[in-house]
Design a protein around this motif. Structure first.
Motif, PDB file in Angstrom:
ATOM      1  N   LEU A   1     -37.563  54.457  50.693  1.00 27.31           N
ATOM      2  CA  LEU A   1     -37.711  53.544  49.484  1.00 27.31           C
ATOM      3  C   LEU A   1     -38.299  54.091  48.311  1.00 27.31           C
ATOM      4  CD1 LEU A   1     -37.460  49.939  50.908  1.00 27.31           C
ATOM      5  CD2 LEU A   1     -35.729  51.035  49.486  1.00 27.31           C
ATOM      6  N   GLU A   2     -39.498  54.413  48.544  1.00 25.80           N
ATOM      7  CA  GLU A   2     -40.472  54.913  47.585  1.00 25.80           C
ATOM      8  C   GLU A   2     -39.787  56.346  46.793  1.00 25.80           C
ATOM      9  OE1 GLU A   2     -45.045  55.448  46.954  1.00 25.80           O
ATOM     10  OE2 GLU A   2     -44.106  56.121  48.776  1.00 25.80           O
ATOM     11  N   VAL A   3     -39.250  57.325  47.722  1.00 30.53           N
ATOM     12  CA  VAL A   3     -38.669  58.642  46.959  1.00 30.53           C
ATOM     13  C   VAL A   3     -37.424  58.303  46.372  1.00 30.53           C
ATOM     14  CG1 VAL A   3     -37.828  60.668  47.805  1.00 30.53           C
ATOM     15  CG2 VAL A   3     -39.575  59.878  49.214  1.00 30.53           C
ATOM     16  N   SER A   4     -36.705  57.488  46.889  1.00 22.14           N
ATOM     17  CA  SER A   4     -35.314  57.142  46.260  1.00 22.14           C
ATOM     18  C   SER A   4     -35.713  56.472  44.971  1.00 22.14           C
ATOM     19  CB  SER A   4     -34.628  56.242  47.158  1.00 22.14           C
ATOM     20  OG  SER A   4     -34.166  56.849  48.402  1.00 22.14           O
ATOM     21  N   ALA A   5     -36.842  55.637  44.829  1.00 17.14           N
ATOM     22  CA  ALA A   5     -37.056  54.937  43.369  1.00 17.14           C
ATOM     23  C   ALA A   5     -37.369  55.957  42.680  1.00 17.14           C
ATOM     24  CB  ALA A   5     -38.121  54.160  43.755  1.00 17.14           C
ATOM     25  N   VAL A   6     -38.359  56.788  42.961  1.00 15.45           N
ATOM     26  CA  VAL A   6     -38.660  57.918  41.940  1.00 15.45           C
ATOM     27  C   VAL A   6     -37.405  58.889  41.430  1.00 15.45           C
ATOM     28  CG1 VAL A   6     -39.856  60.233  41.739  1.00 15.45           C
ATOM     29  CG2 VAL A   6     -40.799  58.348  43.082  1.00 15.45           C
ATOM     30  N   HIS A   7     -36.648  58.963  42.377  1.00 16.51           N
ATOM     31  CA  HIS A   7     -35.192  59.965  41.911  1.00 16.51           C
ATOM     32  C   HIS A   7     -34.419  59.015  40.922  1.00 16.51           C
ATOM     33  CE1 HIS A   7     -35.280  63.047  45.444  1.00 16.51           C
ATOM     34  NE2 HIS A   7     -36.560  62.819  44.903  1.00 16.51           N
ATOM     35  N   SER A   8     -34.480  57.770  41.236  1.00 19.95           N
ATOM     36  CA  SER A   8     -33.704  56.847  40.544  1.00 19.95           C
ATOM     37  C   SER A   8     -34.266  56.926  38.893  1.00 19.95           C
ATOM     38  CB  SER A   8     -33.799  55.428  40.921  1.00 19.95           C
ATOM     39  OG  SER A   8     -33.296  54.446  39.996  1.00 19.95           O
TER      40      SER A   8
ATOM     41  N   ALA B   1     -35.861  59.239  37.819  1.00 19.23           N
ATOM     42  CA  ALA B   1     -35.343  60.527  37.116  1.00 19.23           C
ATOM     43  C   ALA B   1     -34.256  60.911  36.902  1.00 19.23           C
ATOM     44  CB  ALA B   1     -36.168  61.566  38.347  1.00 19.23           C
ATOM     45  N   GLY B   2     -33.285  59.703  37.258  1.00 24.58           N
ATOM     46  CA  GLY B   2     -31.667  59.876  37.017  1.00 24.58           C
ATOM     47  C   GLY B   2     -31.130  60.837  37.817  1.00 24.58           C
ATOM     48  N   LEU B   3     -31.545  60.992  39.254  1.00 26.00           N
ATOM     49  CA  LEU B   3     -31.123  61.622  40.155  1.00 26.00           C
ATOM     50  C   LEU B   3     -30.075  61.139  41.199  1.00 26.00           C
ATOM     51  CD1 LEU B   3     -34.031  64.090  41.007  1.00 26.00           C
ATOM     52  CD2 LEU B   3     -32.207  64.466  39.283  1.00 26.00           C
ATOM     53  N   LEU B   4     -29.885  59.732  41.138  1.00 17.28           N
ATOM     54  CA  LEU B   4     -29.058  58.933  42.127  1.00 17.28           C
ATOM     55  C   LEU B   4     -27.855  58.649  41.189  1.00 17.28           C
ATOM     56  CD1 LEU B   4     -31.538  56.454  43.969  1.00 17.28           C
ATOM     57  CD2 LEU B   4     -30.519  58.801  44.640  1.00 17.28           C
ATOM     58  N   THR B   5     -26.669  58.615  42.072  1.00 18.93           N
ATOM     59  CA  THR B   5     -25.406  58.059  41.185  1.00 18.93           C
ATOM     60  C   THR B   5     -25.125  56.904  42.023  1.00 18.93           C
ATOM     61  OG1 THR B   5     -24.218  59.636  43.201  1.00 18.93           O
ATOM     62  CG2 THR B   5     -24.638  60.637  41.047  1.00 18.93           C
ATOM     63  N   ASN B   6     -23.836  56.372  41.402  1.00 17.92           N
ATOM     64  CA  ASN B   6     -23.315  55.186  42.004  1.00 17.92           C
ATOM     65  C   ASN B   6     -22.978  55.074  43.598  1.00 17.92           C
ATOM     66  OD1 ASN B   6     -22.485  52.499  41.713  1.00 17.92           O
ATOM     67  ND2 ASN B   6     -20.261  53.135  41.757  1.00 17.92           N
TER      68      ASN B   6
ATOM     69  N   GLU C   1     -27.202  56.925  48.389  1.00 19.22           N
ATOM     70  CA  GLU C   1     -27.677  56.458  49.607  1.00 19.22           C
ATOM     71  C   GLU C   1     -29.241  56.745  49.503  1.00 19.22           C
ATOM     72  OE1 GLU C   1     -26.132  58.445  52.875  1.00 19.22           O
ATOM     73  OE2 GLU C   1     -23.941  57.632  52.715  1.00 19.22           O
ATOM     74  N   LEU C   2     -30.025  56.192  50.450  1.00 21.86           N
ATOM     75  CA  LEU C   2     -31.503  56.268  50.387  1.00 21.86           C
ATOM     76  C   LEU C   2     -31.629  57.825  50.621  1.00 21.86           C
ATOM     77  CD1 LEU C   2     -32.911  53.290  52.205  1.00 21.86           C
ATOM     78  CD2 LEU C   2     -33.300  53.949  49.949  1.00 21.86           C
ATOM     79  N   VAL C   3     -32.588  58.591  50.147  1.00 21.88           N
ATOM     80  CA  VAL C   3     -33.061  59.486  50.314  1.00 21.88           C
ATOM     81  C   VAL C   3     -33.787  59.579  51.813  1.00 21.88           C
ATOM     82  CG1 VAL C   3     -34.330  61.943  49.579  1.00 21.88           C
ATOM     83  CG2 VAL C   3     -33.404  60.049  47.928  1.00 21.88           C
ATOM     84  N   HIS C   4     -32.945  59.991  52.879  1.00 22.67           N
ATOM     85  CA  HIS C   4     -33.399  60.268  54.066  1.00 22.67           C
ATOM     86  C   HIS C   4     -34.433  61.491  54.578  1.00 22.67           C
ATOM     87  CE1 HIS C   4     -31.722  56.263  55.009  1.00 22.67           C
ATOM     88  NE2 HIS C   4     -30.532  56.884  54.738  1.00 22.67           N
TER      89      HIS C   4
ATOM     90  N   LEU D   1     -37.504  60.809  56.423  1.00 24.67           N
ATOM     91  CA  LEU D   1     -38.281  60.085  56.063  1.00 24.67           C
ATOM     92  C   LEU D   1     -38.519  58.549  56.707  1.00 24.67           C
ATOM     93  CD1 LEU D   1     -37.980  60.864  52.268  1.00 24.67           C
ATOM     94  CD2 LEU D   1     -39.983  61.723  53.954  1.00 24.67           C
ATOM     95  N   SER D   2     -39.613  57.862  56.597  1.00 24.56           N
ATOM     96  CA  SER D   2     -39.672  56.451  57.337  1.00 24.56           C
ATOM     97  C   SER D   2     -38.700  55.707  56.273  1.00 24.56           C
ATOM     98  CB  SER D   2     -40.963  55.974  57.428  1.00 24.56           C
ATOM     99  OG  SER D   2     -41.839  55.985  56.308  1.00 24.56           O
ATOM    100  N   THR D   3     -38.678  54.355  56.587  1.00 24.84           N
ATOM    101  CA  THR D   3     -37.679  53.377  55.772  1.00 24.84           C
ATOM    102  C   THR D   3     -38.677  53.231  54.268  1.00 24.84           C
ATOM    103  OG1 THR D   3     -36.958  52.369  57.606  1.00 24.84           O
ATOM    104  CG2 THR D   3     -37.052  51.229  55.554  1.00 24.84           C
ATOM    105  N   ASP D   4     -40.099  53.029  54.527  1.00 18.94           N
ATOM    106  CA  ASP D   4     -40.836  52.928  53.326  1.00 18.94           C
ATOM    107  C   ASP D   4     -40.718  54.058  52.827  1.00 18.94           C
ATOM    108  OD1 ASP D   4     -41.390  50.318  54.206  1.00 18.94           O
ATOM    109  OD2 ASP D   4     -43.268  50.721  54.874  1.00 18.94           O
TER     110      ASP D   4
END
Length: 525
Positions: free
Chosen positions: A251-258, A260-265, A268-271, A245-248
Motif C-alpha cells: 500500500l505504501e509503495v503503491s501510494a508513492v507510485h500513484s 508520481a503518476g505511475l499507476l493506471t486505471n 494493481e498493488l505493487v507486490h 512486499l507485505s500488504t502494508d
C-alpha cells in the motif's frame, strides 16, 4: 440555510489531510470568492466549476458565493478539489440533499463541459479518507482502479458531474462516453526491469554471494570492475531474489507510485520490490523529489522497499550523489519548500556500479590503462568517502574466467530466493516485537546491546578498527552483515567465520577462509 459542507483530501508529501469544503450563498452582487490558501491552479477552480455546473444542466447561483477550504492554514494545491466545490455549492443552493453527502469524500478535476479528469495521488487520498472513517469516496473514473486497492471504503468512479449528482440524488445514473486517458510521460528511470534470471550469469561466485547477502539483509552494494564484466547483469537480477512486499508495504509503495503518476486505471498493488534505475545525468530534484508548490516524490522514494540502481555512478554529479547520505541512514527524505515541507519514505537498497577508471582498465589484466594518476584519482574521488562508508558490500567484478560452453549449470534465481526468504523469516522472528524487519535497519547501539557477536568476532573487528581499516559506522555495518550471513547459514548467531566474511565483503578483499587470511594492509573501506 444557504450553507453546505463537503470533504476532499489535501496531500502534503504522502500524508493526506482531510479538507472541509464549505460553500456559503449570501445576498449581494454576483461574485465567487475562494479562500483557504489556494494556489493558482485551485484559484482557477471558480471559473472551471461555474462552466461545468452550467454545462451540466444546473443553475449557478447569481448571488454572492464564498467557498472556504479548511483548515485555512494548510496550503492547498492542485485541481482535484473541483468536484467537492461544485457539489458543496449545489447543496447550498438546495439542488442536492444534505444527507446524501455525509461520510462521502470527493476528488477530481472538472472540465468546462462537466467531465471529470484524472488526478495524481488518488490512492494516497483514498487511503487518507479510509483512515479518517469515510464510508465512500468519489474519484475520477480513470483513477477508480487504483482507489479500489484500498480496503474498507466504497469507491465510485465518475466520468462527469452529471453522474455524481445522479448518484447523490438516488436517480438513474446517465451513461457517459468513457474518458480518454492522457498519455503518461514515464521517465526511463521508472521503467521496470525485464524478467531475468540469475542462471544467465556465468561464473562470478563472489558477485553472486554479494547480491545474495544484499537481498537477504537489505544491504547497500557497490560493484566495480571493467566494462562487460557483469556488474549490470548482477544488479538487474537482485530484485528477483527479494520476496514479495507485505500488504502494508504494498500500500505504501503503491501510494508513492500513484503520487508520481505511475499507476493506471487497471492498476494493481505493487507486490514486487520496485527497481528504479535513473540515468547518471539525473538532476538532484528528479532523484530526491521537488517541484513548484508542494513537492512530488523523486526516484529514491519510488524505489522505497526496492532497489535504486545507479550505473556509471562516478559519472553522476558528486553533489547529486551525495544527497543520498541522509536517506541512506534515516529511510526517509524531507523536501522543504516555501509552501510546505513534504516527507517521503525512502527505505531503499542502493546499488552502485562503476568502472575502475575512465578507460575501464585500471587494476585489471584486460589491457593497459591509459589514464594519468591525476585523472585516476579524480575519477575515484567522484564517489565520496561518506557515501562509500554507508555501503555494506563492495565487490570487484572481473570477467568470468571459465568458458561459456562449460557444462556447469549456474544456480537459478528461484533457488537463491528460497535461501533469501528463509533468512528474512529468521529476521522477522528475531525482530518481531521491535518494529524492524531487516538486519540493515537495526540501530548500532541496539545492535551492540541486544544482538552482540561472539568474543572472537568482536576481537577480530576491534583489531581492524584499531588498524584503521574500519570506521565506527563501518564496525556496526559489518556486524549487521555478519548477522545476515548467519541467517543465510541457518545459525542462531554469527560466529567469527561469518564476521570475517562480512569484513571481507565490506572491504572488497577476496573471500578467503579465516585460516588462510593475511593482514589486510591498506584495504579500501
Amino acid at each position: 440555510m444557504p450553507l453546505a459542507q463537503t470533504w476532499s483530501v489535501a496531500l502534503v508529501g504522502l500524508e493526506g489531510h482531510l479538507v472541509e469544503v464549505e460553500a456559503d450563498i449570501a445576498q449581494g452582487l454576483p461574485k465567487t470568492t475562494l479562500i483557504g490558501l489556494p494556489d493558482t491552479s485551485l484559484s482557477e477552480a471558480r471559473d472551471r466549476v461555474r462552466a461545468a455546473v452550467v454545462n451540466s444542466g444546473e443553475r449557478f447561483p447569481d448571488r454572492k458565493v464564498t467557498i472556504g477550504l479548511s483548515p485555512a492554514t494548510l496550503p492547498k494545491t492542485g485541481s482535484h478539489y473541483d468536484v467537492a466545490i461544485a457539489v458543496s455549492l449545489l447543496t447550498a443552493a438546495g439542488a442536492v440533499d444534505r444527507s446524501a453527502i455525509r461520510q462521502t469524500a470527493m476528488i477530481g478535476e472538472l472540465g468546462l463541459d462537466g467531465r471529470i479528469r484524472e488526478v495524481r495521488g488518488a490512492l494516497a487520498m483514498t487511503l487518507a479518507a479510509a483512515r479518517a472513517g469515510f464510508d465512500r469516496i468519489v474519484v475520477p473514473d480513470l483513477n477508480a482502479g487504483e482507489a479500489r486497492l484500498v480496503p474498507g471504503i466504497s469507491v465510485y468512479g465518475a466520468r462527469s458531474l452529471r453522474q455524481v449528482l445522479a448518484l447523490l440524488r438516488g436517480v438513474e445514473i446517465p451513461d457517459e462516453a468513457p474518458p480518454r486517458a492522457e498519455p503518461r510521460l514515464v521517465s526511463e528511470a521508472l521503467i521496470r526491469v525485464p524478467s531475468v534470471d540469475l542462471d544467465d550469469v556465468i561464473g562470478q561466485r563472489e558477485g553472486r554471494r554479494a547480491i545474495e547477502a544484499a537481498a537477504a539483509g537489505g544491504h547497500h552494494l557497490f560493484l566495480h570492475g571493467p566494462p562487460g564484466s557483469g556488474k549490470t547483469m548482477l544488479a538487474e537480477r537482485l530484485a528477483g531474489l527479494m520476496p514479495d512486499l507485505s500488504t502494508d508495504d504494498s500500500l505504501e509503495v503503491s501510494a508513492v507510485h500513484s503520487l508520481a503518476g505511475l499507476l493506471t486505471n487497471d492498476a494493481e498493488l505493487v507486490h514486487r520490490p520496485p527497481f528504479i534505475a535513473p540515468h547518471h545525468t539525473a538532476s538532484l530534484a528528479s532523484l530526491v523529489g521537488g517541484g513548484s508548490g508542494v513537492p512530488r516524490p523523486g526516484a529514491i522514494s519510488c524505489a522505497h522497499r526496492g532497489i535504486l540502481f545507479i550505473d556509471e555512478a562516478p559519472e553522476m554529479h558528486p553533489l547529486t550523489l551525495d544527497t543520498l547520505r541522509q536517506p541512506l541512514e534515516s529511510g526517509f527524505v524531507e523536501v522543504h519548500r516555501a509552501a510546505a515541507v513534504a516527507k517521503f519514505p525512502a527505505r531503499f537498497m542502493l546499488v552502485l556500479a562503476a568502472n575502475p577508471c575512465s578507460c575501464g582498465l585500471a587494476g585489471t589484466d584486460q589491457g593497459i590503462c591509459t589514464c594519468t594518476p591525476q585523472s585516476l584519482a579524480r575519477y575515484r574521488q567522484r564517489i565520496s568517502g561518506p557515501i562509500k562508508d554507508r555501503i555494506d558490500i563492495q565487490r570487484q567484478i572481473l570477467p568470468a574466467a571459465r568458458s561459456v560452453t562449460s557444462g556447469e549449470a549456474p544456480e537459478s534465481s528461484a533457488a537463491v530466493a528460497a535461501r533469501v526468504q528463509a533468512a528474512r523469516d529468521r529476521q522477522l522472528h528475531r525482530y518481531r516485537d521491535t518494529g524492524w524487519f531487516l538486519n540493515s535497519e537495526v540501530p548500532g547501539p541496539v545492535l551492540r546491546r541486544d544482538y552482540p557477536i561472539d568474543t572472537a568476532g568482536q576481537r577480530l573487528l576491534e583489531d581492524h578498527y584499531t588498524a584503521g581499516r574500519l570506521t565506527a559506522r563501518g564496525f556496526d555495518r559489518v556486524v549487521r552483515l555478519a548477522w545476515t550471513l548467519a541467517d543465510l547459514a541457518g545459525l542462531d548467531a554469527p560466529t567469527v567465520h561469518q564476521t570475517h566474511e562480512a569484513f571481507l565483503l565490506r572491504s572488497g578483499a577476496p573471500l578467503t577462509p579465516l585460516t588462510d587470511v593475511r593482514p589486510l594492509k591498506g584495504a579500501p573501506q
